[in-house]
Motif scaffolding. Structure first.
Motif, PDB file in Angstrom:
ATOM      1  N   VAL A 155       0.867  -1.276  -0.131  1.00 14.40           N
ATOM      2  CA  VAL A 155      -0.071   0.023   0.086  1.00 14.40           C
ATOM      3  C   VAL A 155       0.981   1.271  -0.109  1.00 14.40           C
ATOM      4  N   LEU A 156       0.615   2.176  -1.007  1.00 12.94           N
ATOM      5  CA  LEU A 156       1.298   3.295  -1.144  1.00 12.94           C
ATOM      6  C   LEU A 156       0.708   4.533  -0.416  1.00 12.94           C
ATOM      7  N   LEU A 157      -0.419   4.468  -0.383  1.00 14.92           N
ATOM      8  CA  LEU A 157      -1.199   5.623   0.172  1.00 14.92           C
ATOM      9  C   LEU A 157      -2.588   5.260   0.729  1.00 14.92           C
ATOM     10  N   LYS A 158      -3.179   5.406   2.002  1.00 16.77           N
ATOM     11  CA  LYS A 158      -4.530   5.447   2.393  1.00 16.77           C
ATOM     12  C   LYS A 158      -5.018   6.524   2.868  1.00 16.77           C
ATOM     13  N   THR A 159      -5.983   7.195   2.176  1.00 19.81           N
ATOM     14  CA  THR A 159      -6.507   8.421   2.595  1.00 19.81           C
ATOM     15  C   THR A 159      -7.991   8.495   2.652  1.00 19.81           C
ATOM     16  N   PRO A 160      -8.715   9.322   3.546  1.00 13.73           N
ATOM     17  CA  PRO A 160     -10.009   9.501   3.273  1.00 13.73           C
ATOM     18  C   PRO A 160     -10.409  10.287   1.880  1.00 13.73           C
ATOM     19  N   ALA A 161     -11.505  10.134   1.335  1.00 22.19           N
ATOM     20  CA  ALA A 161     -11.785  10.997   0.248  1.00 22.19           C
ATOM     21  C   ALA A 161     -13.369  10.950   0.397  1.00 22.19           C
ATOM     22  N   GLU A 162     -13.852  11.463  -0.997  1.00 19.40           N
ATOM     23  CA  GLU A 162     -15.238  11.863  -1.136  1.00 19.40           C
ATOM     24  C   GLU A 162     -15.455  11.255  -2.418  1.00 19.40           C
ATOM     25  N   ILE A 163     -16.759  10.138  -2.611  1.00 19.17           N
ATOM     26  CA  ILE A 163     -16.786   9.988  -4.097  1.00 19.17           C
ATOM     27  C   ILE A 163     -18.496  10.386  -4.311  1.00 19.17           C
ATOM     28  N   PHE A 164     -18.619  10.672  -5.433  1.00 22.13           N
ATOM     29  CA  PHE A 164     -19.922  11.190  -5.989  1.00 22.13           C
ATOM     30  C   PHE A 164     -20.752  10.072  -6.257  1.00 22.13           C
ATOM     31  N   THR A 223     -15.427   8.023   1.578  1.00 23.86           N
ATOM     32  CA  THR A 223     -14.782   6.738   1.372  1.00 23.86           C
ATOM     33  C   THR A 223     -13.632   6.772   1.634  1.00 23.86           C
ATOM     34  N   GLU A 224     -12.976   5.553   1.594  1.00 20.47           N
ATOM     35  CA  GLU A 224     -11.446   5.670   1.706  1.00 20.47           C
ATOM     36  C   GLU A 224     -10.611   5.096   0.536  1.00 20.47           C
ATOM     37  N   VAL A 225      -9.676   5.720   0.203  1.00 20.54           N
ATOM     38  CA  VAL A 225      -8.874   5.204  -0.952  1.00 20.54           C
ATOM     39  C   VAL A 225      -7.688   4.828  -0.850  1.00 20.54           C
ATOM     40  N   VAL A 226      -7.373   3.642  -1.292  1.00 20.14           N
ATOM     41  CA  VAL A 226      -6.006   2.926  -1.153  1.00 20.14           C
ATOM     42  C   VAL A 226      -5.588   2.697  -2.274  1.00 20.14           C
ATOM     43  N   ILE A 227      -4.010   3.178  -2.489  1.00 18.71           N
ATOM     44  CA  ILE A 227      -3.582   3.227  -3.631  1.00 18.71           C
ATOM     45  C   ILE A 227      -2.306   2.090  -3.440  1.00 18.71           C
ATOM     46  N   THR A 228      -2.185   0.970  -4.292  1.00 20.78           N
ATOM     47  CA  THR A 228      -1.042   0.436  -4.163  1.00 20.78           C
ATOM     48  C   THR A 228      -0.183   0.670  -5.529  1.00 20.78           C
ATOM     49  N   ASP A 275      -2.862  -0.656  -8.363  1.00 20.70           N
ATOM     50  CA  ASP A 275      -4.377  -0.264  -8.354  1.00 20.70           C
ATOM     51  C   ASP A 275      -4.762   0.903  -7.435  1.00 20.70           C
ATOM     52  N   ILE A 276      -5.979   1.203  -7.547  1.00 17.94           N
ATOM     53  CA  ILE A 276      -6.620   2.191  -6.684  1.00 17.94           C
ATOM     54  C   ILE A 276      -7.901   1.509  -6.266  1.00 17.94           C
ATOM     55  N   THR A 277      -8.223   1.626  -4.966  1.00 19.81           N
ATOM     56  CA  THR A 277      -9.425   1.168  -4.558  1.00 19.81           C
ATOM     57  C   THR A 277     -10.253   2.051  -3.916  1.00 19.81           C
ATOM     58  N   PHE A 278     -11.482   2.204  -3.929  1.00 17.64           N
ATOM     59  CA  PHE A 278     -12.346   3.082  -3.302  1.00 17.64           C
ATOM     60  C   PHE A 278     -13.703   2.466  -3.261  1.00 17.64           C
ATOM     61  N   ASN A 286     -15.709  -0.064  -2.651  1.00 19.97           N
ATOM     62  CA  ASN A 286     -15.873  -1.382  -3.082  1.00 19.97           C
ATOM     63  C   ASN A 286     -15.540  -1.513  -4.520  1.00 19.97           C
ATOM     64  N   THR A 287     -14.728  -0.383  -5.013  1.00 25.92           N
ATOM     65  CA  THR A 287     -14.171  -0.673  -6.475  1.00 25.92           C
ATOM     66  C   THR A 287     -12.751  -0.736  -6.396  1.00 25.92           C
ATOM     67  N   LYS A 288     -12.201  -1.671  -7.131  1.00 28.54           N
ATOM     68  CA  LYS A 288     -10.751  -1.838  -7.411  1.00 28.54           C
ATOM     69  C   LYS A 288     -10.273  -1.588  -9.029  1.00 28.54           C
ATOM     70  N   ILE A 289      -9.584  -0.716  -9.262  1.00 22.86           N
ATOM     71  CA  ILE A 289      -9.271  -0.340 -10.598  1.00 22.86           C
ATOM     72  C   ILE A 289      -7.723  -0.447 -10.886  1.00 22.86           C
ATOM     73  N   GLN A 290      -7.234  -1.194 -11.704  1.00 22.34           N
ATOM     74  CA  GLN A 290      -5.993  -1.244 -12.061  1.00 22.34           C
ATOM     75  C   GLN A 290      -5.513  -0.116 -12.800  1.00 22.34           C
ATOM     76  N   SER A 291      -4.435   0.332 -12.124  1.00 20.93           N
ATOM     77  CA  SER A 291      -3.938   1.872 -12.926  1.00 20.93           C
ATOM     78  C   SER A 291      -3.907   1.670 -14.503  1.00 20.93           C
ATOM     79  N   ARG A 292      -3.211   0.678 -14.833  1.00 21.57           N
ATOM     80  CA  ARG A 292      -3.278   0.622 -16.302  1.00 21.57           C
ATOM     81  C   ARG A 292      -4.420   0.360 -16.895  1.00 21.57           C
ATOM     82  N   GLU A 293      -5.437   0.197 -16.412  1.00 23.31           N
ATOM     83  CA  GLU A 293      -6.737  -0.008 -17.200  1.00 23.31           C
ATOM     84  C   GLU A 293      -7.595   1.215 -16.942  1.00 23.31           C
TER      85      GLU A 293
END
Lengths: 121, 268
Positions: B5-14, B21-26, B29-32, B34-41
């Motif tokens: 995990v590179l960064l875990k931080t509170p954020a807001e989603i619309f 929400t909470e954002v986790v960046i590895t 990928d980035i997760t917020f 309940n959604t995980k998105i591969q950076s390359r995607e």
């Protein structure tokens, strides 16, 4: 109010510049459609600043700039050029052009540039 | 094995309103929410105003709008550098001109020209400039003096907030050639297919320059109805959008009578 001489071989461009500069508070004292006319009109009208197209028939803007700077080393000339004429612009700056604007231009930017050069800003 | 995990931080989603929400960046990928998105995607990324907040739009099949608060720039920069894209190491100068006037304080930067499905990007540690493909105007080569040497550069024009911007790209000539063809293809795909008449070209230029409708009519000697027909065609071709509808009025007898009164009053 600064007096402007507009030099461009296209009637439409002259009209457009006239409209822009007039609304920007400039006094349009004359228009020329080639470098030769520009030199003649410069002698007669002694404008505070002029916009000078580069590619024109009879005498191009660079030659006209040279002649005008010979007549008046303090002449304020703004070159008006299309994208891709950097070499000519460089030559113009070396010859004493005070600035340049690239076509297509937007009215506020043109006014701002001419005001800067004439010390109106 | 889970990614570091590179960064875990509170954020807001619309999502029907801004929600925490909470954002986790590895590293991958980035997760917020309940959604995980591969950076390359990630297909597209943009900073914009959304539902009253500064937001980052992340596109992966659909658009997600997030507000990362004080981490906004940091996360945006990280994602921009990790987008799914064709990327070329270049030097770039952007903006070189803005609205036709040279931008004097612009400097050459070392970075990447990154091309995604919906935009091109100029990426450097200090700049992440996104240019939507719809905003690309033209691409061509020119010669510039850089570091005392004559170099061939790519001149890219694009539109930003209604202003035409030119940017320069410097890279080895074979890459430059390939980039020019690549960008030209993208521009051609978004170009109007129909050719404009002289009058249409002049009107389009005047609108760009900022000349108002009344002045266009007077400069070209066309009536309001004629000009409206030109404008309608520009809208149909996707070259312009209507921002204001002008009203023309004629006085009623009551209005005309009032003007007579006004004149009398002025004469007193």
């Amino acid at each position: 109010m600064a007096k402007v001489l507009i030099v461009d071989d296209t009637a439409f461009m002259r009209k457009l510049l006239r409209n822009i500069l007039f609304s920007g508070g400039f006094d349009i004292v004359g228009e020329a459609e080639n470098g030769k006319q520009a030199v003649e009109l410069y002698k007669q009208l002694k404008p505070d600043v002029m916009t000078m197209d580069i590619v024109m028939p009879e005498m191009n803007g660079i030659e006209a700039l040279k002649e005008i700077r010979k007549l008046d080393p303090n002449a304020k000339v703004v070159m008006c050029t299309a994208v891709g004429q950097e070499q000519m612009v460089k030559a113009a700056i070396k010859l004493g052009a005070k600035g340049y604007i690239v076509k297509p231009f937007q009215a506020p930017k043109v006014i701002e540039e001419l005001k800067r050069i004439t010390g109106m800003s | 094995m889970s990614e570091r995990v590179l960064l875990k931080t509170p954020a807001e989603i619309f999502d029907n309103g801004w929600k925490s929400t909470e954002v986790v960046i590895t590293e991958s990928d980035i997760t917020f929410a309940n959604t995980k998105i591969q950076s390359r995607e990630i297909q597209d990324l943009e900073k914009l105003e959304y539902a009253g907040k500064e937001a980052v739009r992340i596109k992966k099949d659909r658009n997600y709008y997030l507000n990362f608060g004080s981490r906004q720039q940091q996360i945006f920069r990280y994602l921009a550098f990790n987008l799914k894209s064709d990327r070329f190491a270049v030097y770039f100068l952007s903006p070189a001109t803005r609205g036709g006037v040279v931008v004097k304080d612009s400097k050459w930067e070392k970075g990447y020209l990154s091309i995604t499905d919906e935009a091109i990007w100029f990426l450097s540690p200090s700049k992440q400039l996104r240019i939507s493909l719809n905003s690309l105007g033209s691409v061509g080569k020119d010669v510039r003096t850089i570091g005392g040497k004559q170099r061939v550069v790519l001149v890219v024009t694009h539109v930003e907030k209604g202003e035409v911007i030119t940017s320069f790209v410097l890279c080895p000539e074979t890459t430059l050639e390939m980039l020019q063809n690549y960008l030209q293809q993208l521009i051609d795909m978004h170009k109007p297919k129909e050719k404009l008449s002289d009058a249409e070209e002049q009107i389009l230029t005047m609108v760009y320059t900022g000349v108002d409708s009344v002045s266009i009519e007077s400069i070209l000697g066309v009536s309001t109805d004629e000009l409206n027909r030109y404008f309608d065609r520009f809208v149909d071709l996707g070259l312009a959008k209507v921002v204001k509808i002008r009203k023309e009025v004629e006085l009623t007898p009551k209005g005309a009578a009032l003007v007579s009164e006004i004149m009398k009053k002025a004469a007193r």
